[in-house]
Write an enzyme that holds these catalytic residues in place. Structure first.
Site, PDB file in Angstrom:
ATOM      1  N   ASP A  21       0.850  -1.195   0.000  1.00 55.36           N
ATOM      2  CA  ASP A  21       0.000   0.000   0.000  1.00 55.36           C
ATOM      3  C   ASP A  21       0.884   1.242   0.000  1.00 55.36           C
ATOM      4  O   ASP A  21       1.447   1.606   1.020  1.00 55.36           O
ATOM      5  CB  ASP A  21      -0.894  -0.058   1.252  1.00 55.36           C
ATOM      6  CG  ASP A  21      -1.778   1.164   1.389  1.00 55.36           C
ATOM      7  OD1 ASP A  21      -1.888   1.935   0.417  1.00 55.36           O
ATOM      8  OD2 ASP A  21      -2.375   1.335   2.472  1.00 55.36           O
ATOM      9  N   ASN A  23      -0.022   4.466  -0.739  1.00 57.00           N
ATOM     10  CA  ASN A  23      -0.619   5.752  -0.344  1.00 57.00           C
ATOM     11  C   ASN A  23      -1.338   5.679   1.001  1.00 57.00           C
ATOM     12  O   ASN A  23      -2.119   6.571   1.352  1.00 57.00           O
ATOM     13  CB  ASN A  23      -1.563   6.267  -1.439  1.00 57.00           C
ATOM     14  CG  ASN A  23      -2.722   5.311  -1.676  1.00 57.00           C
ATOM     15  OD1 ASN A  23      -2.717   4.176  -1.184  1.00 57.00           O
ATOM     16  ND2 ASN A  23      -3.723   5.746  -2.404  1.00 57.00           N
ATOM     17  N   ASP A  25      -3.852   3.957   2.381  1.00 57.41           N
ATOM     18  CA  ASP A  25      -5.307   3.968   2.544  1.00 57.41           C
ATOM     19  C   ASP A  25      -5.818   2.580   2.956  1.00 57.41           C
ATOM     20  O   ASP A  25      -7.020   2.329   2.957  1.00 57.41           O
ATOM     21  CB  ASP A  25      -6.003   4.446   1.258  1.00 57.41           C
ATOM     22  CG  ASP A  25      -5.727   3.514   0.075  1.00 57.41           C
ATOM     23  OD1 ASP A  25      -4.942   2.552   0.226  1.00 57.41           O
ATOM     24  OD2 ASP A  25      -6.291   3.749  -1.012  1.00 57.41           O
ATOM     25  N   ASP A  29      -1.753  -1.205  -3.942  1.00 58.61           N
ATOM     26  CA  ASP A  29      -1.965  -0.456  -5.185  1.00 58.61           C
ATOM     27  C   ASP A  29      -0.806  -0.659  -6.166  1.00 58.61           C
ATOM     28  O   ASP A  29       0.196  -1.317  -5.842  1.00 58.61           O
ATOM     29  CB  ASP A  29      -2.161   1.033  -4.882  1.00 58.61           C
ATOM     30  CG  ASP A  29      -1.150   1.533  -3.861  1.00 58.61           C
ATOM     31  OD1 ASP A  29       0.051   1.277  -4.070  1.00 58.61           O
ATOM     32  OD2 ASP A  29      -1.545   2.136  -2.846  1.00 58.61           O
ATOM     33  N   ASP A  98      -5.269 -10.731 -15.365  1.00 57.23           N
ATOM     34  CA  ASP A  98      -6.355 -11.660 -15.105  1.00 57.23           C
ATOM     35  C   ASP A  98      -7.485 -11.309 -16.069  1.00 57.23           C
ATOM     36  O   ASP A  98      -7.856 -10.142 -16.190  1.00 57.23           O
ATOM     37  CB  ASP A  98      -6.827 -11.497 -13.652  1.00 57.23           C
ATOM     38  CG  ASP A  98      -7.224 -12.812 -13.026  1.00 57.23           C
ATOM     39  OD1 ASP A  98      -7.986 -13.549 -13.672  1.00 57.23           O
ATOM     40  OD2 ASP A  98      -6.781 -13.096 -11.904  1.00 57.23           O
ATOM     41  N   GLU A 256      -7.607 -21.114 -15.935  1.00 52.48           N
ATOM     42  CA  GLU A 256      -8.139 -21.676 -14.701  1.00 52.48           C
ATOM     43  C   GLU A 256      -9.313 -22.536 -15.131  1.00 52.48           C
ATOM     44  O   GLU A 256     -10.419 -22.055 -15.308  1.00 52.48           O
ATOM     45  CB  GLU A 256      -8.598 -20.588 -13.731  1.00 52.48           C
ATOM     46  CG  GLU A 256      -8.928 -21.188 -12.381  1.00 52.48           C
ATOM     47  CD  GLU A 256     -10.023 -20.464 -11.624  1.00 52.48           C
ATOM     48  OE1 GLU A 256     -10.095 -20.639 -10.413  1.00 52.48           O
ATOM     49  OE2 GLU A 256     -10.829 -19.738 -12.246  1.00 52.48           O
TER      50      GLU A 256
HETATM   51  O1  TEU Z   1     -12.331 -19.073  -9.097  1.00 54.64           O
HETATM   52  C1  TEU Z   1     -13.102 -20.083  -9.674  1.00 54.64           C
HETATM   53  C2  TEU Z   1     -13.581 -21.144  -8.823  1.00 54.64           C
HETATM   54  O2  TEU Z   1     -13.926 -22.197  -9.310  1.00 54.64           O
HETATM   55  C3  TEU Z   1     -13.782 -20.885  -7.389  1.00 54.64           C
HETATM   56  O3  TEU Z   1     -15.094 -21.253  -7.087  1.00 54.64           O
HETATM   57  C4  TEU Z   1     -12.860 -21.681  -6.584  1.00 54.64           C
HETATM   58  O4  TEU Z   1     -13.174 -23.034  -6.717  1.00 54.64           O
HETATM   59  C5  TEU Z   1     -13.042 -21.268  -5.164  1.00 54.64           C
HETATM   60  O5  TEU Z   1     -12.700 -19.909  -5.085  1.00 54.64           O
HETATM   61  C6  TEU Z   1     -12.152 -22.043  -4.251  1.00 54.64           C
HETATM   62  O6  TEU Z   1     -12.502 -21.705  -2.927  1.00 54.64           O
HETATM   63  C7  TEU Z   1     -12.128 -17.938  -9.859  1.00 54.64           C
HETATM   64  C8  TEU Z   1     -11.302 -16.935  -9.102  1.00 54.64           C
HETATM   65  O7  TEU Z   1     -10.029 -17.446  -8.885  1.00 54.64           O
HETATM   66  C9  TEU Z   1     -12.025 -16.577  -7.835  1.00 54.64           C
HETATM   67  O8  TEU Z   1     -11.281 -15.720  -7.018  1.00 54.64           O
HETATM   68  C10 TEU Z   1     -13.334 -15.921  -8.231  1.00 54.64           C
HETATM   69  O9  TEU Z   1     -14.095 -15.685  -7.092  1.00 54.64           O
HETATM   70  C11 TEU Z   1     -14.137 -16.776  -9.190  1.00 54.64           C
HETATM   71  O10 TEU Z   1     -13.349 -17.332 -10.236  1.00 54.64           O
HETATM   72  C12 TEU Z   1     -15.203 -15.952  -9.862  1.00 54.64           C
HETATM   73  O11 TEU Z   1     -14.628 -15.052 -10.743  1.00 54.64           O
END
Ligand code: TEU
Length: 544
Positions: A21, A23, A25, A29, A98, A256
């Protein structure tokens, strides 16, 4: 095989809210990230995956995006981002963004407009008519449930329709049956690629295409999944993104792909749809019924077997033990009472097995799970929802519901990075958005960078070793037959052969393998006297 930058580099995931962080807050960031680039460089990091930096109302902390073309004001501005790109380039660190395209935020202007059935954006989301039961009560269009509890549909009184959300109601799913949606995704990707990012980590990318909206087979979790998990349509979309955007920019992707098995995972990488996909089997080895809320005893043999299986069957995997969604690896797969050797054993596996290592912020100093006192300290929406669901639906008493939540809460991984022993761990000078782990006075970067025998210095050594001996990144891998709790493998190319032995267990084990050679790395100082067996979490890396 033609080697690319991502074969050799070590990735580091930043969860920007909790990294640094600048700044004061209470929220991390971009300027904070910039300030820590020299630290990352000295650690040996070659690429960053940064969790979402975009504008978001933060119902799911950035995974609910309301504007894909701008930076969240908590994190800074687009100018700050450009500066980060510039500084990262100077440090030869690539940046991977992401990409969250299964859903947007419900505050996204297109979703707001889509409520009107006459709007050109109506079909950008998945709207459907509900059902009515015998008593005249409104019911959702089908029986699917959301990942974060409750039905996957919410009713909108303005148009008398329901919209689909596989995550929270604040995260409406996009409709990939409409080609205009994909065109917009391409624009978003090009926008960030033009700013110089090297690629994307693709959030729940195998959920994006819904083949039908029929009822799903009733399941404890993810009812409906046979209609949206890894559908042929998702493959077609990825092929198109590859052809139209990724290939022309020579961009990298890591998917993912939630809930995929080995065979399924291969289908996402074989035709260049994605560069690689995260396996999740090994990070579930301590779940009962494959559900994170239920824990079972961790058995290192299961971890070893899972890594082997994926490495031997998939051309190239990302290698990881932590991310922002799962509790800390030292607390799960290591031993908090023996942190140095166990954390360095885990580090050695990630940095010497075949694949691309991904470290998560704080892992390099052995950050642990947090001594949360109760649900009041938790910010993670999935934890809060599950806590309520366990009480309402399963009638669990509060204390038991909390125990289950504490098993898996994503906040174990999301507390502020522990930089030093000042108040708030040097993350910020004011109270951070999520509380600091109380062990920050003993576990922090400053303390560990002063000692050659710290977890941090060993991460540094291991990364340096991986760079000095290319065979550790690019060589062939051959697993040798040994006790199932230990990794014993050779990495070799025409010039070099390196033997790696990693005891993943808290007990000692005998080894048959000939350990003669020059020891390049060991996590016990007196390693020479101990050939023929490996002590708890002992690692030896030997040049043959
Ligand atoms: O996570 C996808 C996902 O399948 C999650 O349900 C995961 O199994 C869970 O977080 C485990 O506890 C991705 C992202 O990494 C997560 O942070 C997001 O909340 C989710 O997608 C929705 O975008």
């Amino acid at each position: 095989m033609q080697y690319k930058w991502w074969h050799e580099r070590v990735f580091y995931q930043i969860y920007p809210r909790s990294f640094a962080d600048s700044n004061n807050d209470g929220v991390g960031d971009i300027q904070g990230i910039i300030a820590k680039l020299p630290y990352l460089k000295s650690l040996g990091i070659g690429a960053l995956w940064i969790s979402p930096l975009y504008k978001s109302p933060n119902y799911d902390y950035g995974y609910d995006i309301s504007d894909y073309y701008s930076i969240h004001e908590d994190f800074g501005t687009l100018e700050d981002f450009k500066l980060l790109m510039e500084k990262a380039q100077e440090a030869d660190i690539k940046i991977v963004m992401d990409l969250v395209i299964n859903h947007t935020s419900f505050k996204h202007p297109r979703f707001l407009q889509s409520i009107d059935p006459l709007s050109p954006f109506h079909d950008h989301y998945i709207w459907a008519q509900g059902k009515v039961d015998k008593k005249g009560r409104r019911l959702p269009p089908n029986n699917w449930d959301s990942m974060f509890t409750g039905p996957a549909w919410s009713y909108e009184s303005k148009n008398d329709l329901w919209y689909l959300h596989l995550f929270t109601p604040e995260q409406p799913d996009l409709n990939y049956h409409n080609p205009a949606v994909l065109e917009e995704v391409k624009n978003i990707m090009r926008f960030w690629l033009d700013l110089g990012v090297a690629g994307f980590r693709c959030d729940v990318i195998n959920f994006i295409y819904k083949s039908s909206l029929d009822d799903g087979q009733k399941a404890v979790y993810k009812t409906g999944k046979e209609h949206y998990l890894s559908q042929e349509g998702a493959h077609q979309i990825l092929e198109e993104l590859h052809r139209d955007v990724l290939e022309p920019y020579d961009a990298y992707t890591v998917g993912e792909t939630s809930d995929v098995d080995l065979e399924n995972a291969k289908t996402f990488t074989k035709g260049n749809e994605l560069t690689m996909v995260f396996p999740f089997e090994h990070t579930s080895v301590d779940y009962r019924f494959n559900l994170a809320i239920f824990k079972r005893k961790y058995k290192p043999a299961r971890m070893v077997a899972s890594f082997k299986k994926w490495i031997l069957n998939v051309d190239w995997n990302p290698l990881f033990l932590e991310n922002h969604d799962i509790p800390r690896s030292l607390s799960r797969f290591g031993d908090e009472s023996n942190p140095f050797v166990s954390a360095t054993a885990l580090a050695s596996a990630l940095l010497t097995l075949k694949g691309t290592p991904y470290l998560y912020q704080g892992q390099e100093i052995g950050m642990t799970n947090v001594d949360f006192k109760g649900i009041d300290e938790i910010k993670d929406v999935s934890s809060i929802n599950i806590y309520e669901m366990l009480q309402k639906t399963y009638h669990l008493p509060k204390r038991l519901a909390w125990r289950f939540v504490n098993n898996f809460t994503r906040d174990h991984a999301r507390t502020p990075m522990q930089w030093d022993d000042n108040v708030y761990a040097g993350f910020s000078e004011v109270k951070p958005w999520l509380r600091v782990n109380s062990n920050y006075k003993s576990i922090n970067v400053k303390h560990q960078s002063e000692s050659p025998h710290s977890i941090l210095s060993h991460y540094q050594k291991l990364i340096a070793l991986r760079k000095a001996h290319k065979v550790l990144a690019l060589g062939e891998i051959k697993f040798l037959k040994e006790n199932k709790n230990i990794f014993v493998f050779e990495r070799s190319n025409q010039r070099e052969k390196i033997l790696v032995l990693i005891n993943m267990d808290k007990r000692s084990h005998r080894v048959k393998t000939d350990m003669d050679g020059e020891v390049l790395y060991a996590n016990y100082i007196d390693f020479k006297d101990h050939q023929k067996h490996l002590r708890p979490y002992e690692v030896q890396i030997i040049k043959k």
